[in-house]
Scaffold this motif. Structure first.
Motif, short mmCIF file in Angstrom:
data_model
loop_
_atom_site.label_atom_id
_atom_site.label_comp_id
_atom_site.label_asym_id
_atom_site.label_seq_id
_atom_site.Cartn_x
_atom_site.Cartn_y
_atom_site.Cartn_z
N THR A 43 0.84 -1.20 0.00
CA THR A 43 0.00 0.00 0.00
C THR A 43 0.87 1.24 0.00
OG1 THR A 43 -0.12 0.01 2.43
CG2 THR A 43 -1.85 -1.18 1.23
N ARG A 44 0.30 2.34 -0.52
CA ARG A 44 0.99 3.63 -0.53
C ARG A 44 -0.01 4.72 -0.17
NH1 ARG A 44 4.23 4.92 -5.87
NH2 ARG A 44 4.64 6.77 -4.61
N ARG A 45 0.52 5.85 0.31
CA ARG A 45 -0.32 6.99 0.65
C ARG A 45 -0.22 8.04 -0.45
NH1 ARG A 45 1.20 10.69 5.70
NH2 ARG A 45 2.49 11.65 4.09
N VAL A 90 -16.04 13.24 -2.22
CA VAL A 90 -15.29 12.80 -3.41
C VAL A 90 -14.46 11.57 -3.08
CG1 VAL A 90 -13.50 13.44 -5.07
CG2 VAL A 90 -15.24 15.11 -4.40
N LEU A 91 -13.84 11.55 -1.91
CA LEU A 91 -13.05 10.38 -1.51
C LEU A 91 -13.94 9.16 -1.32
CD1 LEU A 91 -10.50 11.91 1.05
CD2 LEU A 91 -10.19 11.51 -1.39
N ALA A 92 -15.12 9.36 -0.76
CA ALA A 92 -16.03 8.23 -0.52
C ALA A 92 -16.51 7.61 -1.83
CB ALA A 92 -17.21 8.68 0.33
N LEU A 121 -9.92 3.49 -3.02
CA LEU A 121 -9.29 3.95 -1.77
C LEU A 121 -9.52 2.92 -0.67
CD1 LEU A 121 -10.18 7.77 -1.68
CD2 LEU A 121 -8.11 6.66 -2.52
N LEU A 122 -8.54 2.79 0.20
CA LEU A 122 -8.64 1.85 1.32
C LEU A 122 -9.38 2.49 2.50
CD1 LEU A 122 -4.99 0.40 1.27
CD2 LEU A 122 -7.03 -0.52 0.15
N LYS A 123 -10.16 1.66 3.18
CA LYS A 123 -10.89 2.16 4.35
C LYS A 123 -9.96 2.36 5.54
CE LYS A 123 -14.68 1.87 2.00
NZ LYS A 123 -15.31 3.12 1.46
N GLU A 124 -8.96 1.52 5.62
CA GLU A 124 -7.96 1.61 6.69
C GLU A 124 -6.57 1.66 6.09
OE1 GLU A 124 -8.39 2.00 9.87
OE2 GLU A 124 -10.58 1.84 9.86
N PRO A 125 -5.74 2.59 6.51
CA PRO A 125 -6.01 3.70 7.43
C PRO A 125 -6.97 4.73 6.81
CG PRO A 125 -3.63 3.33 7.11
CD PRO A 125 -4.34 2.58 6.05
N GLU A 126 -7.68 5.42 7.67
CA GLU A 126 -8.62 6.42 7.19
C GLU A 126 -7.87 7.59 6.56
OE1 GLU A 126 -11.17 7.67 10.28
OE2 GLU A 126 -12.16 5.72 10.51
N PRO A 127 -8.47 8.20 5.53
CA PRO A 127 -7.81 9.37 4.92
C PRO A 127 -7.76 10.56 5.87
CG PRO A 127 -9.90 8.86 3.82
CD PRO A 127 -9.70 7.82 4.87
N TRP A 156 -5.15 6.36 1.39
CA TRP A 156 -4.27 5.22 1.12
C TRP A 156 -4.87 4.35 0.02
CZ3 TRP A 156 0.38 3.90 3.62
CH2 TRP A 156 0.75 4.76 4.66
N VAL A 157 -3.97 3.79 -0.81
CA VAL A 157 -4.40 2.94 -1.92
C VAL A 157 -3.43 1.76 -2.03
CG1 VAL A 157 -5.43 4.83 -3.24
CG2 VAL A 157 -3.02 4.24 -3.58
N ASN A 158 -3.84 0.74 -2.78
CA ASN A 158 -2.90 -0.31 -3.15
C ASN A 158 -1.84 0.27 -4.09
OD1 ASN A 158 -4.18 -2.45 -1.73
ND2 ASN A 158 -5.71 -2.60 -3.35
#
Length: 278
Positions: free
Chosen positions: A179-181, A204-206, A211-217, A236-238
């Motif tokens: 994962t990366r931020r 927009v993020l939702a 986008l990953l749920k954890e960690p939260e943006p 955070w994303v893959n």
């Protein structure tokens, strides 16, 4: 035959026969030492190879270490065989040492690249397929060789970097983690409602499924700039989705800001002109 016997005395004949017998024994001993020594050298090298394969060592390093071990042992066998002939091996070893030193000095740059290549293969700071930045170049690792590393840049160029230059500086491996931020910054006008801006960014993020749920943006005010209030947006994303999400979020955020009447100011200055009475 009688003339030859007349030229060579019986004592000389006996001496020659004795010398030939002794020399023949030395030659036989040298041949036996060489044959048995070469067999042992090959056996030891193959045992080393199998041990490295069981340990999961990189195949490139396995073949190289096996060959180095074999030829090093074979050199010792040749010296031992020559010693059986009565040749003084001390001077022979000194000549080999001097030749090795001269070759090492002449090829010190190549040896530095080789040593760096061995270290990279052992410690594996990156592997083939990783996207890295090293020696001022960023790209996907195509191949790791003992002297050079080959990168393929995003615009499909092949860059070959000497290994010594790769290990001499900082190596950034973007593929080392799953994962990366995303580090995004969006500027809005000073007249915009900051709470409204945060709600729009959250929406927009939702709507972005990658986008990953954890960690939260993280959404927070980063800076009060000269012309804008800058928001830091850190989702955070893959790692495989990084650039696709990066580009799409930039576009979607701009469109949503326009729909919500949120301004994105450009750098500007207010000029005040004062006219003095003559």
């Amino acid at each position: 035959m009688e003339e030859v016997q007349n030229l060579i005395s019986p004592e000389q004949m006996n001496t020659a026969v004795e010398w030939l017998s002794q020399f023949g024994l030395k030659v036989l001993a040298a041949v036996v030492v060489f044959i048995i020594g070469r067999w042992l050298a090959r056996k030891i090298a193959n045992l080393l190879k199998r041990g490295m394969e069981r340990a999961g060592t990189d195949p490139t390093l396995i073949g190289f270490v096996r060959n180095i071990a074999y030829f090093g042992l074979l050199t010792m066998v040749v010296i031992a065989a020559v010693g059986q002939l009565g040749v003084q091996t001390t001077s022979f070893i000194a000549v080999l040492g001097a030749a090795g030193l001269a070759i090492g000095l002449a090829l010190q740059g190549s040896l530095a690249n080789f040593a760096a290549g061995v270290l990279m293969i052992i410690f594996r700071p990156f592997k083939a397929g990783d996207y890295i930045e090293a020696a001022g170049t960023a790209g996907s690792v195509e191949e790791i060789q003992l002297f050079t590393t080959t990168l393929k840049t995003p615009d499909n160029k092949i860059v070959i970097i000497p290994n010594a230059q790769v290990t001499a500086g900082t190596i950034t491996n973007y593929s080392a983690r799953d994962t990366r931020r995303l580090d995004l910054v969006f500027g809005v006008g000073y007249g915009d409602d900051l709470d409204h801006v945060k709600r729009v960014i959250t929406q927009v993020l939702a709507e972005e499924p990658r986008l990953l749920k954890e960690p939260e943006p993280v959404i927070a005010v980063l800076n009060l700039g000269e012309s804008s209030v800058d928001f830091a947006v850190r989702p955070w994303v893959n790692s495989s989705d990084y650039w696709g999400v990066y580009f799409d979020l930039q576009e979607n955020m701009k469109k949503r800001f326009d729909q919500e009447g949120i301004s994105i100011p450009f750098p500007q200055r207010d000029l005040h002109v004062y006219q003095e009475a003559s």
